[in-house]
Design a protein around this motif. Structure first.
Motif, PDB file in Angstrom:
ATOM      1  N   ARG A  63      28.037  43.745  30.115  1.00 24.75           N
ATOM      2  CA  ARG A  63      29.321  43.465  30.756  1.00 24.75           C
ATOM      3  C   ARG A  63      29.135  43.050  32.212  1.00 24.75           C
ATOM      4  N   ILE A  64      28.104  43.592  32.837  1.00 22.93           N
ATOM      5  CA  ILE A  64      27.814  43.292  34.236  1.00 22.93           C
ATOM      6  C   ILE A  64      27.577  41.789  34.429  1.00 22.93           C
ATOM      7  N   LEU A  65      26.977  41.140  33.415  1.00 23.05           N
ATOM      8  CA  LEU A  65      26.616  39.733  33.522  1.00 23.05           C
ATOM      9  C   LEU A  65      27.720  38.801  33.037  1.00 23.05           C
ATOM     10  N   PHE A  66      28.430  39.196  31.979  1.00 23.29           N
ATOM     11  CA  PHE A  66      29.277  38.241  31.275  1.00 23.29           C
ATOM     12  C   PHE A  66      30.748  38.276  31.667  1.00 23.29           C
ATOM     13  N   VAL A  67      31.259  39.442  32.078  1.00 25.67           N
ATOM     14  CA  VAL A  67      32.704  39.566  32.243  1.00 25.67           C
ATOM     15  C   VAL A  67      33.224  38.809  33.453  1.00 25.67           C
ATOM     16  N   ALA A  68      32.578  38.964  34.601  1.00 24.46           N
ATOM     17  CA  ALA A  68      33.090  38.341  35.830  1.00 24.46           C
ATOM     18  C   ALA A  68      33.217  36.818  35.716  1.00 24.46           C
ATOM     19  N   PRO A  69      32.227  36.088  35.176  1.00 27.19           N
ATOM     20  CA  PRO A  69      32.412  34.640  35.030  1.00 27.19           C
ATOM     21  C   PRO A  69      33.589  34.268  34.132  1.00 27.19           C
ATOM     22  N   VAL A  70      33.806  35.038  33.054  1.00 27.08           N
ATOM     23  CA  VAL A  70      34.908  34.720  32.148  1.00 27.08           C
ATOM     24  C   VAL A  70      36.253  34.983  32.808  1.00 27.08           C
ATOM     25  N   THR A  71      36.387  36.124  33.478  1.00 25.76           N
ATOM     26  CA  THR A  71      37.657  36.430  34.130  1.00 25.76           C
ATOM     27  C   THR A  71      37.929  35.481  35.299  1.00 25.76           C
ATOM     28  N   GLY A  72      36.871  35.094  36.007  1.00 23.99           N
ATOM     29  CA  GLY A  72      37.048  34.117  37.072  1.00 23.99           C
ATOM     30  C   GLY A  72      37.505  32.776  36.530  1.00 23.99           C
ATOM     31  N   GLY A 219      35.893  51.008  43.836  1.00 22.43           N
ATOM     32  CA  GLY A 219      34.723  51.880  43.909  1.00 22.43           C
ATOM     33  C   GLY A 219      35.059  53.320  43.594  1.00 22.43           C
ATOM     34  N   ALA A 220      36.195  53.786  44.106  1.00 26.65           N
ATOM     35  CA  ALA A 220      36.597  55.175  43.891  1.00 26.65           C
ATOM     36  C   ALA A 220      36.878  55.457  42.430  1.00 26.65           C
ATOM     37  N   THR A 221      37.674  54.591  41.787  1.00 22.51           N
ATOM     38  CA  THR A 221      38.021  54.828  40.381  1.00 22.51           C
ATOM     39  C   THR A 221      36.801  54.692  39.482  1.00 22.51           C
ATOM     40  N   SER A 222      35.843  53.857  39.861  1.00 22.55           N
ATOM     41  CA  SER A 222      34.599  53.768  39.092  1.00 22.55           C
ATOM     42  C   SER A 222      33.815  55.072  39.190  1.00 22.55           C
ATOM     43  N   LEU A 223      33.731  55.639  40.379  1.00 18.38           N
ATOM     44  CA  LEU A 223      33.062  56.934  40.552  1.00 18.38           C
ATOM     45  C   LEU A 223      33.779  58.044  39.784  1.00 18.38           C
ATOM     46  N   LEU A 332      45.019  35.723  40.800  1.00 22.37           N
ATOM     47  CA  LEU A 332      43.713  36.360  41.005  1.00 22.37           C
ATOM     48  C   LEU A 332      43.583  37.693  40.262  1.00 22.37           C
ATOM     49  N   VAL A 333      44.586  38.059  39.432  1.00 15.05           N
ATOM     50  CA  VAL A 333      44.522  39.371  38.785  1.00 15.05           C
ATOM     51  C   VAL A 333      43.362  39.464  37.798  1.00 15.05           C
ATOM     52  N   SER A 334      43.064  38.386  37.097  1.00 10.69           N
ATOM     53  CA  SER A 334      41.953  38.415  36.146  1.00 10.69           C
ATOM     54  C   SER A 334      40.623  38.568  36.873  1.00 10.69           C
ATOM     55  N   THR A 335      40.481  37.900  38.006  1.00  4.89           N
ATOM     56  CA  THR A 335      39.264  38.030  38.806  1.00  4.89           C
ATOM     57  C   THR A 335      39.098  39.454  39.314  1.00  4.89           C
ATOM     58  N   ALA A 336      40.193  40.054  39.781  1.00  6.58           N
ATOM     59  CA  ALA A 336      40.140  41.443  40.248  1.00  6.58           C
ATOM     60  C   ALA A 336      39.726  42.369  39.108  1.00  6.58           C
ATOM     61  N   GLN A 337      40.242  42.115  37.903  1.00  6.11           N
ATOM     62  CA  GLN A 337      39.843  42.917  36.749  1.00  6.11           C
ATOM     63  C   GLN A 337      38.352  42.754  36.458  1.00  6.11           C
ATOM     64  N   GLY A 338      37.831  41.543  36.628  1.00  2.51           N
ATOM     65  CA  GLY A 338      36.403  41.321  36.409  1.00  2.51           C
ATOM     66  C   GLY A 338      35.541  42.063  37.411  1.00  2.51           C
ATOM     67  N   ILE A 339      35.948  42.049  38.677  1.00  2.00           N
ATOM     68  CA  ILE A 339      35.211  42.793  39.707  1.00  2.00           C
ATOM     69  C   ILE A 339      35.210  44.275  39.374  1.00  2.00           C
ATOM     70  N   ASN A 340      36.369  44.783  38.959  1.00  2.00           N
ATOM     71  CA  ASN A 340      36.457  46.190  38.585  1.00  2.00           C
ATOM     72  C   ASN A 340      35.557  46.510  37.391  1.00  2.00           C
ATOM     73  N   ALA A 341      35.527  45.618  36.392  1.00  2.00           N
ATOM     74  CA  ALA A 341      34.700  45.848  35.205  1.00  2.00           C
ATOM     75  C   ALA A 341      33.215  45.908  35.556  1.00  2.00           C
ATOM     76  N   VAL A 342      32.786  45.049  36.464  1.00  2.00           N
ATOM     77  CA  VAL A 342      31.383  45.047  36.887  1.00  2.00           C
ATOM     78  C   VAL A 342      31.047  46.355  37.610  1.00  2.00           C
ATOM     79  N   VAL A 346      28.368  49.198  36.134  1.00  2.00           N
ATOM     80  CA  VAL A 346      27.150  49.621  36.832  1.00  2.00           C
ATOM     81  C   VAL A 346      27.141  51.140  37.024  1.00  2.00           C
ATOM     82  N   ILE A 347      28.247  51.674  37.558  1.00  2.00           N
ATOM     83  CA  ILE A 347      28.294  53.100  37.883  1.00  2.00           C
ATOM     84  C   ILE A 347      28.324  53.953  36.612  1.00  2.00           C
ATOM     85  N   ALA A 348      29.116  53.538  35.615  1.00  2.00           N
ATOM     86  CA  ALA A 348      29.207  54.319  34.381  1.00  2.00           C
ATOM     87  C   ALA A 348      27.890  54.310  33.622  1.00  2.00           C
ATOM     88  N   ALA A 349      27.208  53.163  33.596  1.00  2.00           N
ATOM     89  CA  ALA A 349      25.923  53.089  32.898  1.00  2.00           C
ATOM     90  C   ALA A 349      24.907  54.027  33.545  1.00  2.00           C
TER      91      ALA A 349
END
Length: 404
Positions: A63-72, A219-223, A332-342, A346-349
């Motif tokens: 997901r780290i590699l693929f999601v951000a380009p698609v949402t962007g 960052g906070a919600t990911s943690l 830009l909401v889809s892009t923001a979702q992609g940043i959040n997913a990345v 990373v943190i969850a993995a």
């Protein structure tokens, strides 16, 4: 045109809310089969548990590699709806052919390719929902709750069907459920009709990274989400070792899901006109309380009220979605979702990978580290709450100048 569109008539808003609710229900149907029964199917094919774990974890890592380009891309084209349709169709077609894949190496390649289509699906669905919240002030929690209900329905119904027809139907059943949203998407209004119709400018996504409150919240919600890694990895194993029955463990799981449904239904109503960051902050405090109690290996009777606090996690997700809806322009909401997913990936993995070692070293006391991680997240939310009160994000005016 104003970034925030004029609210539609009440009947039209209810109609759009019903359509997005149906989209969530259709999208989350397949998760009720995939998450539980695909690992069983792989084991039935002769794979050892460690290899099954590697295959199933591949989408989360990739997901780290693929999601951000698609949402962007979805934001640049203003085609969230259409890209969601393509991802679902691609994932369904690939899953339908899973039974033909033989050998671990071939399966590994399959799951890598599958990840490209499958990973963006929930992120794009959230992005579309957030766009409707931003443009038409819909209730995110009451739309998203239908995804949880559909998950439960598919989990129970899928299990019965598999019992009758055999484990070999899992790939075909999952593929069929992936096709369900394709019946809903054509009836959704295009997201380019929400707010400003023009697409995002090239490189405009970088301005989101300079919005400090937004980055703090992501960052906070990911943690905070990652602080549940130890529970996900060890709870059922620990309870089984203590002699708790499978029925009781299943009851605890059901209580957790029920609490999530209740929180989703009332969260936006309880929040009212207050900042969504309060929803995140209160939920995080309760999560910290939960992990502190879990650290001291509470007795069986106390596990039931502690499971009720599981709903706080989904409340934090709702708070994040509402914060993005309030702060980020529609294009830009889809892009923001992609940043959040990345960030979350990373943190969850990292948290999930380390949880097994933490449990071996510390046992239940490892939950104190989870409480500390959630506390760090809470401190970032406080900083974001202070920063967000300064008004319009710094990049907003620059974005208007770039796209204007």
């Amino acid at each position: 045109m104003s970034e925030l569109a004029v609210a539609p008539p009440r009947a039209a808003a209810r109609g759009l809310s019903a359509k997005v609710s149906l989209l969530y229900a259709a999208v989350y149907l397949h998760y009720g089969v995939f998450g539980v029964f695909v690992p069983v199917w792989l084991t039935h094919r002769g794979l050892q548990p460690d290899r099954v774990g590697l295959l199933i974890s591949a989408p989360m890592l990739l997901r780290i590699l693929f999601v951000a380009p698609v949402t962007g891309l979805a934001d640049r084209l203003r085609r969230i709806r259409e890209l969601l349709f393509l991802c679902l169709a691609g994932a369904a077609a690939l899953m339908a052919g899973l039974s033909l894949v033989q050998g671990f190496a071939a399966l590994a390649i399959f799951f890598v390719v599958f990840s490209v289509a499958w990973d963006p699906i929930p992120i794009l669905a959230d992005a579309y929902a957030v766009a409707t919240v931003r443009a038409h002030s819909l209730d995110f929690g009451r739309m998203r709750v239908w995804g949880s209900l559909a998950f439960i329905l598919a989990n129970l119904g899928g299990g019965r069907l598999i019992d009758m027809m055999g484990i070999q139907v899992v790939p075909g059943l999952t593929a069929a459920l992936l096709l369900a949203p394709l019946l809903v998407i054509p009836f959704l209004p295009p997201d380019r009709h929400f707010g400003d119709p023009k697409p995002s400018a090239k490189g405009e996504w970088k301005l989101l990274l300079r919005d400090m409150p937004l980055m703090l919240v992501i960052g906070a919600t990911s943690l905070i989400g990652a602080s549940g890694g130890l529970f996900a990895v060890s709870s059922a194993i620990h309870w089984t070792a203590k002699g708790y029955s499978a029925g009781f463990i299943g009851l605890l799981s059901g209580i957790g899901i029920a609490s999530e449904i209740c929180v989703l239904w009332v969260s936006q109503w309880l929040l009212g006109a207050r900042s969504p960051l309060w929803l995140i902050a209160i939920g995080t405090v309760l999560i910290i309380v939960r992990w502190v109690f879990m650290a001291f290996d509470p007795p069986q009777a106390m596990l039931v009220p502690l499971q009720v606090l599981q709903g706080c996690g989904i409340g934090i997700l709702a708070g994040l979605m509402l914060f993005i809806a309030q702060r980020v322009p529609v294009h830009l909401v889809s892009t923001a979702q992609g940043i959040n997913a990345v960030a979350l990936g990373v943190i969850a993995a990292a948290a999930t990978a380390g949880s097994g070692y933490l449990w071996q070293a510390c046992g239940s006391l490892g939950y104190l580290l989870m409480a500390l991680i959630a506390t760090i997240g809470l401190s970032l939310i406080v900083l974001a709450l202070i920063g967000s009160r300064r008004g319009e994000p710094a990049w907003s005016a620059e974005s208007k100048a770039t796209t204007g």
